[in-house]
Design a protein around this motif. Structure first.
Motif: not given
Length: 523
Positions: A377-393, A395-399, A427-431
């Motif tokens: 059920g996830g739509p097409i898209g890509y991911s943004i990986f954010s880095f800060d030192g040795n931590q990360y987050s 985010q799913y990005r929908v086209a 509810v479908n929470v994509f990420g």
């Protein structure tokens, strides 16, 4: 260096295919310099100093350059050398923004295959020199990750361009580089360069990970399955640093080859093999334990035949993340002792959203591009990986959507009053993941926790039924898969006729909160 006896033992225990040969003996020594290419011509000229303490590899060993920037490694007659890009430096990129950080020594070239491999390289150069140029790199940065792009033909390259690439050109939000996590194309390797040229328009360095649809299927064994890949991208596994983060790209597609297959067609399995595992051990010896390591691969780590060998290497690292694609679903897997992981805390493995969704299938949108919703059920898209030192987050990005579009709320436009209380909202929470918190508020009521639902996305099931009769060039959707990011709850209230908001909010494992609202008319 791993011995032939150790390699045989791994094969006997089923950890690698029996046909993988022992490492070839070196036939000579190669040497060269890593240097500051101040004039940008790719050649080591007078006044361009060597750079010390830069790692160089021959895909078996890893060494660091000496004070003069010099390195020395053994070689066979089929050896690829590469430099490990250090923090604050960059390798050259070609006109398609593909990093060029390697030299292939293959005097006889690749064997004859349907899709051409490496041309004969000739004699070993007296000095194999790797140019670098300085660049500013922050401890805080982001990168764009594509799952399988996987076009079958030029029409599907155009789909990717229209839906994903065009909106990213000039709008990469400061991302330092991009990565495609394998299955660059779909078996027809002649589509590779048109695709690479299209992705190159994004305008940032772009790295590629080998997938099972990117290999030479007519290769007799795994050794020669990546000859086209070598010609196009260089080594099938490698590493580089960006800011304080160490990235490793693995080749975890083990090809049996037709001559070793019971069906005479060849097949593959997920795995690394002993030689690549030994290379990874050597690579990580240069990486401090407090440095974040991001391990990139195509097939999910949990589906590899020698996954526990990889676990033994990575579980010693408190800061480590791995990411794959392949399944055409989006998942956050937390690998625990139950799965053979022995680290002090579960390992986070991300199965990234695929950029082609469900293999470019489904009904077309207003641009003639299939919606290609993924099986979960996830739509097409890509991911943004954010880095800060040795931590990360992440985010799913929908086209084609704004960054805050992170979920679909499934409710009808209108409903009879007597049906409201028992209606089950999905509810479908994509990420989303098992560590996400998802809540619903109906008609101004309290925020109530929603229940995780491991089942097919109900809207995907409807779309799949609707799209079964599509005519070429469009294709029916695949069967639905259980979604790992689906939640449900009964509305549980009696309300008089009117129009009411259904609010949903979610907070993910990184503390990122998103909200969405759906209007419901009650008759």
């Amino acid at each position: 260096m791993i011995t032939s006896a150790a390699l045989l033992a791994l094969s006997i225990h089923g950890l690698i295919p029996a046909q993988v040969p022992a490492p070839e003996a070196y036939v000579g020594t190669a040497t060269g310099f890593v240097f500051d290419d101040r004039n940008g011509n790719g050649k080591k000229d007078g006044g361009e100093p060597g750079i010390p303490n830069v790692r160089v590899s021959n895909m078996r060993e890893v060494v660091a350059t000496d004070r003069s920037g010099k390195w020395t490694l053994g070689h066979t007659n089929d050896t690829t050398f590469f430099v490990v890009k250090p923090k604050g430096w960059m390798t050259p990129v070609d006109e398609d923004n593909v990093p060029r950080f390697y030299y292939i020594h293959k005097p006889d070239g690749s064997p004859k295959l349907r899709f051409e491999g490496v041309a004969p390289s000739g004699p070993l150069p007296a000095s194999i020199d790797f140019p670098l140029h300085q660049q500013k790199e922050s401890d805080k940065f982001s990168a764009i990750f594509f799952g399988d792009t996987q076009p079958r033909d030029l029409r599907e390259v155009n789909y990717l361009s229209r839906q994903i690439i065009d909106p990213l050109i000039g709008h990469t939000e400061g991302s330092s580089f991009g990565v495609t996590l394998g299955d660059i194309v779909f078996d027809d390797l002649s589509v590779t360069m048109p695709l690479v040229k299209t992705i190159g328009l994004i305008g940032i360095p772009w790295y590629y990970v080998l997938g099972n649809h990117d290999i030479n299927y007519d290769a007799k064994n795994d050794k020669y399955s990546d000859e086209f890949w070598e010609k196009t991208f260089g080594p099938s596994y490698y590493s580089f640093d960006s800011g304080p983060t160490h990235f490793v790209s693995l080749d975890n597609v083990l090809w049996t080859g037709a001559e070793n297959s019971t069906n005479n067609r060849g097949s593959y399995k997920g795995g690394l093999g002993a030689e690549q595992l030994e290379w990874l051990r050597q690579d990580l010896k240069f990486v401090p334990s407090n440095q974040l390591v991001v391990v990139m691969m195509h097939i999910p780590m949990t589906d590899m035949v020698d996954r526990e060998e990889l676990y033994r290497i990575l579980e010693k690292r408190p800061y480590c993340l791995s990411v794959s694609a392949h399944t055409h679903t989006q998942e956050h897997r937390f690998i625990t002792e139950k799965e053979g992981w022995k680290g002090s805390k579960p390992h986070h493995h991300v199965v990234s959203v695929t950029t082609c969704g469900s293999w470019w299938s489904g009904a077309p949108n207003e641009f003639g591009v299939p919606h290609s919703t993924m099986r979960d059920g996830g739509p097409i898209g890509y991911s943004i990986f954010s880095f800060d030192g040795n931590q990360y987050s992440i985010q799913y990005r929908v086209a084609g959507k704004l960054p805050n579009y992170q979920m679909n709320i499934y409710a009808p436009d209108e409903m009879k009053a007597e049906d409201v209380q028992s209606f089950e909202l999905y509810v479908n929470v994509f990420g989303g993941s098992e560590r996400s918190k998802v809540e619903m508020s109906f008609a101004g009521g309290l925020w109530l926790p929603m229940d995780k639902a491991l089942e097919p996305d109900p809207e995907f099931v409807k779309m799949s039924a609707r799209d079964k009769e599509l005519k070429p060039p469009y294709r029916a959707l695949p069967a639905a898969a259980n979604s790992t990011h689906l939640w449900k709850i009964k509305l549980g209230r009696t309300v008089p006729p009117g129009v009411y908001p259904i609010h949903v909010r979610t907070t993910d494992m990184f503390g990122q909160t998103y909200t969405s609202t759906r209007a419901l008319r009650v008759n």
